[in-house]
Design an enzyme around this catalytic site. Structure first.
Site, PDB file in Angstrom:
ATOM      1  N   LYS A   1       0.841   8.179  -5.100  1.00  0.00           N
ATOM      2  CA  LYS A   1      -0.139   7.593  -4.186  1.00  0.00           C
ATOM      3  C   LYS A   1       0.414   7.670  -2.771  1.00  0.00           C
ATOM      4  O   LYS A   1       1.525   7.212  -2.505  1.00  0.00           O
ATOM      5  CB  LYS A   1      -0.440   6.136  -4.539  1.00  0.00           C
ATOM      6  CG  LYS A   1      -1.465   5.491  -3.603  1.00  0.00           C
ATOM      7  CD  LYS A   1      -1.678   4.020  -3.918  1.00  0.00           C
ATOM      8  CE  LYS A   1      -0.588   3.135  -3.369  1.00  0.00           C
ATOM      9  NZ  LYS A   1      -0.663   2.938  -1.888  1.00  0.00           N
TER      10      LYS A   1
ATOM     11  N   ASP B   1      -4.778   7.099  -0.553  1.00  0.00           N
ATOM     12  CA  ASP B   1      -5.219   5.707  -0.494  1.00  0.00           C
ATOM     13  C   ASP B   1      -5.379   5.266   0.963  1.00  0.00           C
ATOM     14  O   ASP B   1      -4.512   4.607   1.525  1.00  0.00           O
ATOM     15  CB  ASP B   1      -4.186   4.845  -1.218  1.00  0.00           C
ATOM     16  CG  ASP B   1      -4.497   3.361  -1.176  1.00  0.00           C
ATOM     17  OD1 ASP B   1      -5.685   3.009  -1.076  1.00  0.00           O
ATOM     18  OD2 ASP B   1      -3.544   2.554  -1.255  1.00  0.00           O
TER      19      ASP B   1
ATOM     20  N   LYS C   1      -8.516   3.838   2.062  1.00  0.00           N
ATOM     21  CA  LYS C   1      -9.462   2.712   2.056  1.00  0.00           C
ATOM     22  C   LYS C   1     -10.437   2.768   3.241  1.00  0.00           C
ATOM     23  O   LYS C   1     -10.542   1.825   4.035  1.00  0.00           O
ATOM     24  CB  LYS C   1      -8.711   1.373   2.079  1.00  0.00           C
ATOM     25  CG  LYS C   1      -7.762   1.142   0.913  1.00  0.00           C
ATOM     26  CD  LYS C   1      -7.101  -0.230   1.019  1.00  0.00           C
ATOM     27  CE  LYS C   1      -6.121  -0.487  -0.107  1.00  0.00           C
ATOM     28  NZ  LYS C   1      -4.867   0.306   0.066  1.00  0.00           N
TER      29      LYS C   1
ATOM     30  N   THR D   1      -5.537  -6.818  -4.477  1.00  0.00           N
ATOM     31  CA  THR D   1      -4.705  -7.608  -5.388  1.00  0.00           C
ATOM     32  C   THR D   1      -3.776  -8.567  -4.652  1.00  0.00           C
ATOM     33  O   THR D   1      -3.115  -9.391  -5.277  1.00  0.00           O
ATOM     34  CB  THR D   1      -3.869  -6.688  -6.302  1.00  0.00           C
ATOM     35  OG1 THR D   1      -3.155  -5.733  -5.509  1.00  0.00           O
ATOM     36  CG2 THR D   1      -4.769  -5.962  -7.288  1.00  0.00           C
TER      37      THR D   1
ATOM     38  N   ARG E   1       7.029  -0.831  -5.850  1.00  0.00           N
ATOM     39  CA  ARG E   1       8.354  -1.407  -5.676  1.00  0.00           C
ATOM     40  C   ARG E   1       9.130  -1.614  -6.968  1.00  0.00           C
ATOM     41  O   ARG E   1      10.360  -1.590  -6.958  1.00  0.00           O
ATOM     42  CB  ARG E   1       8.236  -2.733  -4.901  1.00  0.00           C
ATOM     43  CG  ARG E   1       8.003  -2.499  -3.420  1.00  0.00           C
ATOM     44  CD  ARG E   1       7.572  -3.757  -2.684  1.00  0.00           C
ATOM     45  NE  ARG E   1       6.169  -4.078  -2.933  1.00  0.00           N
ATOM     46  CZ  ARG E   1       5.492  -4.988  -2.244  1.00  0.00           C
ATOM     47  NH1 ARG E   1       6.074  -5.673  -1.288  1.00  0.00           N
ATOM     48  NH2 ARG E   1       4.217  -5.214  -2.509  1.00  0.00           N
TER      49      ARG E   1
END
Length: 236
Positions: free
Chosen positions: A32, A59, A61, A120, A212
């Site tokens: 990603k 990604d 958005k 999230t 991570r």
């Protein structure tokens, strides 16, 4: 390689990214690319990763007026990545225009369009009190997923905790891409709605995004293999 697990390349430069992938023998794994890396390196980062056979989720958005998103998506379509995304909160017309731009910009038309539901990093309190969206978080995520599906999106970004309900509403073929994934022994950092790969598999996630737990691990290659093991067989 496991095409259900995308490694979040949350690094500042291509040099750091390339070194990490090389040092940890993560050749060709799905990745990603987010705003930090793309805004620094531009489209060149995508070409470099594609040259090394990495499937790519870009990604960014996108969230703007429909025409602007359509034109931006037409440009991004030329990169021919595997997945791109917009914010579902941009509304139905924006998502429809994003899909139009994506289809018109890529002759191969293989890129999937997904829409972010509720980040999230948000919980119910944040959603209710700061975003002023009333009700339960799951209900909002499912509602946004329904709008996205009706507007031509191929799936959504959602928490694992909403994935099953979204499948029930939008159908089994509607993709659920789930960030906030942590290995069984990892900390949750700044995420609010997290889950292990095992829990994600059991709750109808199609694609996991893991950052991570792998990139900050003492042995990232071993952590990546652990993620695959947890996804396929559950935590040991």
């Amino acid at each position: 390689m496991n095409n259900a697990i995308y490694l979040a390349l949350d690094f500042p430069t291509w040099e750091v990214t390339d070194q990490f992938l090389e040092d940890n023998q993560l050749h060709g794994v799905p990745v990603k690319v987010g705003m930090e890396l793309f805004f620094r390196e531009g489209p060149a980062i995508i070409e470099k990763l594609k040259a090394n056979n990495h499937p790519i989720f870009l990604d960014l958005k996108l969230h703007d007026i429909p025409t602007t998103v359509m034109r931006a998506m037409k440009n991004l379509a030329a990169l021919e990545v595997d997945i791109v995304n917009v914010h579902a909160l941009g509304g139905s017309e924006m998502i429809k225009h994003a899909k139009e731009g994506l289809l018109s910009g890529s002759p191969k038309r293989k890129t999937k369009l997904i829409a972010v539901t509720i980040l999230t990093s948000h919980d119910k309190e944040t959603m209710n009190n700061q975003l002023l969206i009333s009700g339960e978080l799951k209900d909002s995520a499912v509602h946004l997923a329904d709008i996205a599906e009706q507007s031509g999106a191929d799936g959504v970004v959602c928490s694992v905790h909403e994935a099953g309900s979204i499948k029930e509403k939008c159908g089994s073929s509607f993709l659920t891409v789930t960030p906030g994934i942590r290995l069984a022994n990892s900390s949750i950092d700044d995420q609010k709605r997290v889950a292990t790969p095992k829990f994600a598999r059991e709750n109808n996630a199609d694609i996991l995004v893991i950052g991570r737990s792998i990139t900050k691990a003492e042995n990232p290659y071993q952590a990546y293999r652990q993620a695959i093991e947890e996804w396929e067989n559950g935590a040991k």
